[in-house]
Scaffold this motif. Structure first.
Motif, PDB file in Angstrom:
ATOM      1  N   ALA A 359       0.831  -1.203   0.000  1.00  0.00           N
ATOM      2  CA  ALA A 359       0.000   0.000   0.000  1.00  0.00           C
ATOM      3  C   ALA A 359       0.867   1.255   0.000  1.00  0.00           C
ATOM      4  N   VAL A 360       0.433   2.272  -0.735  1.00  0.00           N
ATOM      5  CA  VAL A 360       1.212   3.512  -0.819  1.00  0.00           C
ATOM      6  C   VAL A 360       1.215   4.269   0.505  1.00  0.00           C
ATOM      7  N   ASN A 361       0.256   3.954   1.393  1.00  0.00           N
ATOM      8  CA  ASN A 361       0.203   4.639   2.687  1.00  0.00           C
ATOM      9  C   ASN A 361       0.560   3.722   3.852  1.00  0.00           C
ATOM     10  N   ALA A 362       1.117   2.530   3.567  1.00  0.00           N
ATOM     11  CA  ALA A 362       1.465   1.599   4.642  1.00  0.00           C
ATOM     12  C   ALA A 362       2.582   2.140   5.530  1.00  0.00           C
ATOM     13  N   ASN A 363       3.406   3.039   4.972  1.00  0.00           N
ATOM     14  CA  ASN A 363       4.465   3.629   5.802  1.00  0.00           C
ATOM     15  C   ASN A 363       3.863   4.378   6.984  1.00  0.00           C
ATOM     16  N   GLY A 364       2.796   5.116   6.751  1.00  0.00           N
ATOM     17  CA  GLY A 364       2.167   5.865   7.837  1.00  0.00           C
ATOM     18  C   GLY A 364       1.319   5.006   8.754  1.00  0.00           C
ATOM     19  N   PHE A 365       0.608   4.057   8.175  1.00  0.00           N
ATOM     20  CA  PHE A 365      -0.328   3.257   8.970  1.00  0.00           C
ATOM     21  C   PHE A 365       0.334   2.072   9.671  1.00  0.00           C
ATOM     22  N   VAL A 366       1.348   1.463   9.043  1.00  0.00           N
ATOM     23  CA  VAL A 366       1.910   0.218   9.573  1.00  0.00           C
ATOM     24  C   VAL A 366       3.402   0.333   9.884  1.00  0.00           C
ATOM     25  N   TYR A 367       4.200   0.781   8.918  1.00  0.00           N
ATOM     26  CA  TYR A 367       5.651   0.679   9.067  1.00  0.00           C
ATOM     27  C   TYR A 367       6.204   1.580  10.168  1.00  0.00           C
ATOM     28  N   ASN A 368       5.657   2.783  10.309  1.00  0.00           N
ATOM     29  CA  ASN A 368       6.111   3.654  11.391  1.00  0.00           C
ATOM     30  C   ASN A 368       5.805   3.042  12.756  1.00  0.00           C
ATOM     31  N   GLN A 369       4.677   2.309  12.840  1.00  0.00           N
ATOM     32  CA  GLN A 369       4.324   1.634  14.091  1.00  0.00           C
ATOM     33  C   GLN A 369       5.294   0.493  14.384  1.00  0.00           C
ATOM     34  N   ILE A 370       5.736  -0.211  13.323  1.00  0.00           N
ATOM     35  CA  ILE A 370       6.712  -1.286  13.515  1.00  0.00           C
ATOM     36  C   ILE A 370       8.033  -0.718  14.008  1.00  0.00           C
ATOM     37  N   VAL A 371       8.482   0.382  13.402  1.00  0.00           N
ATOM     38  CA  VAL A 371       9.724   1.025  13.828  1.00  0.00           C
ATOM     39  C   VAL A 371       9.641   1.406  15.301  1.00  0.00           C
ATOM     40  N   GLN A 372       8.534   2.015  15.711  1.00  0.00           N
ATOM     41  CA  GLN A 372       8.373   2.420  17.108  1.00  0.00           C
ATOM     42  C   GLN A 372       8.315   1.209  18.031  1.00  0.00           C
ATOM     43  N   PHE A 373       7.641   0.148  17.581  1.00  0.00           N
ATOM     44  CA  PHE A 373       7.563  -1.078  18.360  1.00  0.00           C
ATOM     45  C   PHE A 373       8.963  -1.634  18.606  1.00  0.00           C
ATOM     46  N   PHE A 374       9.797  -1.658  17.585  1.00  0.00           N
ATOM     47  CA  PHE A 374      11.159  -2.151  17.743  1.00  0.00           C
ATOM     48  C   PHE A 374      11.951  -1.272  18.718  1.00  0.00           C
ATOM     49  N   ARG A 375      11.781   0.033  18.594  1.00  0.00           N
ATOM     50  CA  ARG A 375      12.544   0.941  19.453  1.00  0.00           C
ATOM     51  C   ARG A 375      12.116   0.846  20.902  1.00  0.00           C
ATOM     52  N   ASN A 376      10.901   0.365  21.141  1.00  0.00           N
ATOM     53  CA  ASN A 376      10.423   0.213  22.525  1.00  0.00           C
ATOM     54  C   ASN A 376      10.980  -1.030  23.208  1.00  0.00           C
ATOM     55  N   GLN A 377      11.636  -1.917  22.433  1.00  0.00           N
ATOM     56  CA  GLN A 377      12.190  -3.131  23.025  1.00  0.00           C
ATOM     57  C   GLN A 377      13.630  -2.860  23.468  1.00  0.00           C
ATOM     58  N   HIS A 378      13.882  -3.038  24.731  1.00  0.00           N
ATOM     59  CA  HIS A 378      15.212  -2.715  25.268  1.00  0.00           C
ATOM     60  C   HIS A 378      15.914  -3.978  25.744  1.00  0.00           C
TER      61      HIS A 378
END
Length: 378
Positions: A359-378
């Motif tokens: 999807a052309v808007n998956a970066n905003g709806f999904v991928y940014n959430q994945i990036v944040q999810f990864f960054r929350n794992q310490h």
């Protein structure tokens, strides 16, 4: 039509010669590596690595966290760098690895077999759990020395869920993201897939003599012709008929997708998927099960055995006929005892199966959430 077929053939040959890196990654300014690894049962798998983003460098002097994406190569690179998941992750400071399952376009080698004989195709997703996933996890872990964030789309979710439930890769995994998980296929909403599933559970192997299920081959064309004779099917739009009414794909992406996807797999794998009322090993029938397993029924995988402290992010769509809302609900029910702080679920009402990777808007709806999810794992 002839010119389109010629262009597809030329592109495919070029991809096979140059690899995914040269065609789809380095032209955008990213470093990219091609790797091969061998499974314990002799299959040779192809992987790509994007070690850094276009800006290069490290993130504050720290080692980059590895991410392993399982969705078979070229699919993830069909949009621009700002819209595809591997490059977005690389630009956000992750060390990105992309795996290609056995039998697909870039993973058709074996130490002693070529893809022509049926023996090469004598496997289902259980072998992906038993051999492919441990091989790629071990390869990335040995190269990076760090625990791995895993992303699986569709079948990539099933093999990881099953593996984690058996206690495998637990010591090498840092988190798991499942896009359109297909742990269960009890509520399929597309008539074409339902008819195909019934055929797979029946005698399709005998009917067509297919060990390899090549979506672009003449045998599959004949099979689809039979299925499409059923009333009420729209076989002029197979993408929507199979994957749902994807909301946000552009026409050029769909065209590119149809040039390269879907990939070949073992017919036995599709037969096994069609058996997925519960998540069990391949069902050979009573006599076959007694021969293979020493019991009348195949063993069932217990998804609730996944370590409860493993961080999990699940994203699924309301218009996805393959990862149906009710089936995802069955999966979530098995995870009800999971540590509540370690389980995140995203539901996108307007998304279907391919929206999550194209999807052309998956970066905003999904991928940014994945990036944040990864960054929350310490």
């Amino acid at each position: 039509m002839a010119r389109a077929v010629l262009r597809w053939a030329e592109t495919r040959v070029q991809l096979l010669v140059d690899g995914i890196c040269a065609i789809s990654v380095t032209p955008h300014g990213y470093k990219c590596e091609e790797h091969e690894l061998q499974t314990d049962d002799g299959y040779i798998l192809n992987m790509q690595r994007i070690p850094e983003g276009r800006a290069g460098g490290s993130m504050g002097g720290q080692k980059k966290q590895p991410v392993l994406i399982q969705h078979d190569g070229i699919t993830g690179f069909m949009n621009s760098p700002e819209q595809n998941l591997p490059m977005i992750l690389a630009d956000n400071g992750f060390d990105v690895w992309i795996s290609n399952n056995r039998g697909t376009q870039f993973s058709r080698k074996h130490v002693s077999l070529d893809p022509a004989p049926p023996e090469y195709w004598d496997w289902s997703w259980v072998e992906l759990v038993t051999y492919d996933l441990p091989a790629v996890f071990g390869f990335v872990f040995n190269h990076t020395g760090q625990k791995i964030h895993y992303i699986g789309h569709s079948l990539g979710s099933l093999i990881a869920l099953t593996s984690f439930s058996e206690g495998h890769q637990a010591d090498q995994g840092k988190s798991a993201t499942f896009l359109c998980p297909i742990a269960y296929l009890s509520h399929l909403k597309t008539k074409l897939v339902l008819l195909a599933a019934k055929a797979f559970v029946g005698d399709i192997l005998k009917m067509f003599g297919m060990a390899e299920f090549n979506p672009k081959g003449p045998e599959v064309a004949a099979f689809l012709k039979i299925l499409c004779a059923n009333p009420g099917l729209n076989c002029y739009d197979l993408v929507s008929e199979i994957s749902g009414k994807n909301c946000c794909l552009n026409s050029s992406t769909i065209g590119f997708f149809l040039q390269h996807e879907p990939q070949s797999t073992a017919t036995k794998n599709l037969v096994h998927l069609a058996q997925n009322g519960v998540i069990n090993k391949y069902d050979y029938g009573r006599d076959g099960n007694l021969k293979h397993y020493g019991q009348a029924k195949p063993a069932v995988y217990n998804i609730s055995n996944i370590p409860r402290d493993l961080p999990i992010f699940i994203s699924h769509g309301g218009l996805d006929p393959l990862s149906d809302v009710e089936d995802v609900g069955l999966l979530l029910d098995l995870l009800k005892l999971h540590d509540v702080s370690k389980l995140s679920v995203q539901f996108l009402k307007s998304y279907a199966h391919l929206d999550f990777i194209m999807a052309v808007n998956a970066n905003g709806f999904v991928y940014n959430q994945i990036v944040q999810f990864f960054r929350n794992q310490h």
